[in-house]
Design an enzyme around this catalytic site. Structure first.
Site, PDB file in Angstrom:
ATOM      1  N   ARG A  10      28.438  11.078   8.424  1.00  0.00           N
ATOM      2  CA  ARG A  10      30.239  10.190   9.941  1.00  0.00           C
ATOM      3  C   ARG A  10      30.853  12.053  10.291  1.00  0.00           C
ATOM      4  NH1 ARG A  10      30.701   3.857   7.781  1.00  0.00           N
ATOM      5  NH2 ARG A  10      28.599   3.500   9.551  1.00  0.00           N
ATOM      6  N   LYS A  58      17.616 -13.446   9.915  1.00  0.00           N
ATOM      7  CA  LYS A  58      17.957 -14.323  10.383  1.00  0.00           C
ATOM      8  C   LYS A  58      17.851 -13.797  12.487  1.00  0.00           C
ATOM      9  CE  LYS A  58      21.037 -15.994   7.044  1.00  0.00           C
ATOM     10  NZ  LYS A  58      22.414 -15.677   6.963  1.00  0.00           N
ATOM     11  N   GLY A  68      23.052  -0.168  11.196  1.00  0.00           N
ATOM     12  CA  GLY A  68      23.012  -1.000  10.251  1.00  0.00           C
ATOM     13  C   GLY A  68      21.270  -0.132   9.638  1.00  0.00           C
ATOM     14  N   GLY A  98      27.003  -2.895  14.181  1.00  0.00           N
ATOM     15  CA  GLY A  98      27.709  -4.201  15.108  1.00  0.00           C
ATOM     16  C   GLY A  98      27.756  -3.526  16.799  1.00  0.00           C
TER      17      GLY A  98
HETATM   18  P1  AMP Z   1      19.801  -7.896   9.173  1.00  0.00           P
HETATM   19  O1  AMP Z   1      20.787  -8.665   8.657  1.00  0.00           O
HETATM   20  O2  AMP Z   1      19.648  -9.577   9.746  1.00  0.00           O
HETATM   21  O3  AMP Z   1      19.451  -7.116  10.060  1.00  0.00           O
HETATM   22  O4  AMP Z   1      18.702  -8.393   8.021  1.00  0.00           O
HETATM   23  C1  AMP Z   1      18.460  -7.283   7.714  1.00  0.00           C
HETATM   24  C2  AMP Z   1      17.544  -8.051   6.122  1.00  0.00           C
HETATM   25  O5  AMP Z   1      16.674  -8.368   6.587  1.00  0.00           O
HETATM   26  C3  AMP Z   1      17.331  -6.626   5.391  1.00  0.00           C
HETATM   27  O6  AMP Z   1      18.003  -6.319   3.791  1.00  0.00           O
HETATM   28  C4  AMP Z   1      15.637  -7.828   4.908  1.00  0.00           C
HETATM   29  O7  AMP Z   1      15.402  -7.154   3.967  1.00  0.00           O
HETATM   30  C5  AMP Z   1      15.867  -9.019   5.058  1.00  0.00           C
HETATM   31  N1  AMP Z   1      14.391  -9.259   5.548  1.00  0.00           N
HETATM   32  C6  AMP Z   1      13.308  -8.735   6.524  1.00  0.00           C
HETATM   33  N2  AMP Z   1      12.413  -9.946   6.771  1.00  0.00           N
HETATM   34  C7  AMP Z   1      12.645 -10.563   5.544  1.00  0.00           C
HETATM   35  C8  AMP Z   1      11.701 -11.462   5.246  1.00  0.00           C
HETATM   36  N3  AMP Z   1       9.951 -11.508   6.219  1.00  0.00           N
HETATM   37  N4  AMP Z   1      12.464 -12.200   4.497  1.00  0.00           N
HETATM   38  C9  AMP Z   1      13.385 -11.694   4.024  1.00  0.00           C
HETATM   39  N5  AMP Z   1      14.145 -11.456   4.168  1.00  0.00           N
HETATM   40  C10 AMP Z   1      14.158 -10.969   5.601  1.00  0.00           C
END
Ligand code: AMP
Length: 396
Positions: A36, A198, A354, A377
């Site tokens: 950064r 999610k 992220g 974000g």
């Molecule tokens: P997000 O913060 O929603 O972008 O999610 C990122 C996280 O999603 C990472 O830490 C991944 O390990 C997790 N992730 C990706 N695919 C899966 C999966 N099939 N099951 C559980 N976690 C997952």
């Protein structure tokens, strides 16, 4: 209109710059990754080379509105000084006499760094009086901190209203160019790849991209909520029960608009959420109880890669699997490699910040795509079509 540094006369002016020096520190207070700081160098160098006095301000960590030496920017001043190869004058406060004393004693071509903005609760409260006190240090205001531009804080929003002369630094300008152009005038086919854990965090992004993209590829944990919505058994895979009907609505909406939403045909399932789990590649309609989807499957990798290599604009946000575990990082790595291939073929490839940014640097491919956003974000909110308060406040 948002001005850039090149539009402003910086000679003999005090240029107050909001930078993002929120760097990771270890227990001894040593900076473990100075990316950064490195990324802000073009803006700082431009200011001092054009006769300005650069006065830098940033937050670091979460001191929760209280002075906490653990979150002092002192180590950043030292690192910046060695990167610039010139002194960086550190003010032990970001406002008041201590700031004023240092700023007033410095001149053109020099660099001042103010202490952590978040030592004051007024910073995150977007307090106008606090912003006015900060503003006293500068004649011109520049925002170069994309990572906090989605937050209306005193140093990103309220402060901008104290200046007639203001604009975006080179880093912020680059983010706005790539993300903005991808959304407003993408070369087609325009493909979005969405993953991560999610659906809930990505609903607005999906809705917005449905109106802009030709295809949306969905992977990661969120795909299973879509599969549940389609009536499939998903074993122990990640599920957001309360988002199943929304997933159905999104699928219906995509059909109506005529945008392809492509879900993985196969997946790597594991018998526990661990890198040591037993795992196998199965078709999505063969996920058995006791198994959970951890990554996209081989056939999906081939299909997604083919679509990516045919696209001209690609935006990627969210890993395809649990990439932190080597056995389940294969899909995410393959997609990163497909993006690199597409970049070589002349496509514009953009990685949201992220986890996707963390993934691409884990594979050391970050230099081989068009743009990796510095704000998780902020890039997500940008892709949702929202106006970022720190950007809006720069309009003149
Ligand atoms: P997000 O913060 O929603 O972008 O999610 C990122 C996280 O999603 C990472 O830490 C991944 O390990 C997790 N992730 C990706 N695919 C899966 C999966 N099939 N099951 C559980 N976690 C997952």
């Amino acid at each position: 209109m948002i001005l850039s540094l090149n539009d402003l006369d910086l000679n003999d002016r005090r240029v107050l710059v909001r930078v993002d020096f929120n760097v990771p520190l270890d227990e001894t207070g040593t900076i473990t990754d100075d990316t950064r700081i490195m990324e802000s160098l073009p803006t700082i160098r431009y200011i001092i080379d054009h006769g300005g006095l650069a006065i830098l301000m940033s937050h670091l960590g979460r001191p929760k509105g209280k002075v906490n030496p653990k979150y002092s920017l002192t180590p950043v001043a030292e690192r910046l000084s060695s990167l610039l190869d010139q002194p960086v004058y550190f003010a032990k406060d970001c406002i008041g006499a201590k700031a004023e004393e240092v700023v007033q004693s410095r001149t053109s071509g020099e660099v001042v760094l103010l202490e952590n903005l978040r030592f004051y609760p007024e910073e995150e409260a977007n307090d106008t009086e606090f912003a006015a006190k900060l503003a006293q240090s500068g004649d011109i205001y520049i925002n170069d901190a994309f990572g906090t531009a989605h937050r209306a804080h005193a140093s990103t929003e309220a402060i901008a209203h104290c200046f007639n002369e203001k604009g975006a630094g080179f880093l912020l300008q680059k983010e706005l160019k790539y993300l903005g152009e991808a959304l407003s005038k993408p070369e087609r086919p325009f493909v979005a790849i969405l993953g991560g854990s999610k659906v809930s965090g990505k609903i607005d992004v999906i809705k917005e991209l449905l109106t802009k993209c030709d295809s949306i590829l969905i992977g990661g944990g969120m795909m299973f909520t879509f599969y549940k919505a389609m009536g499939l058994e998903i074993g122990n895979s990640l599920l957001e029960k309360d988002k199943v009907s929304l997933a159905s609505e999104l699928i219906a909406e995509a059909k109506e608009i005529g945008v392809e939403v492509i879900l993985p045909g196969d997946t790597i399932v594991g018998d526990s959420f661990s890198n040591d789990a037993n795992y196998k590649n199965v078709e999505v309609h063969h996920i058995k109880e006791g198994w959970m989807g951890m990554d996209i499957g081989k056939r999906t990798i081939d299909e997604f890669s083919r679509i990516i290599l045919n696209a001209r604009t690609i935006v990627w946000n969210g890993p395809m699997g649990v990439f932190e575990m080597p056995n389940f990082a294969v899909g995410t790595k393959a997609i990163a490699e497909a993006l690199v291939g597409a970049t070589r073929l002349g496509a514009t490839t953009i990685i949201g910040g992220g986890d996707s940014a963390a993934a691409i640097s884990q594979f050391h491919l970050e230099k081989q795509v068009t743009h990796v956003s510095t704000g998780g974000g902020a890039s997500l909110e940008f892709l949702e079509g929202k106006v970022l308060p720190g950007v809006k406040a720069l309009e003149v």
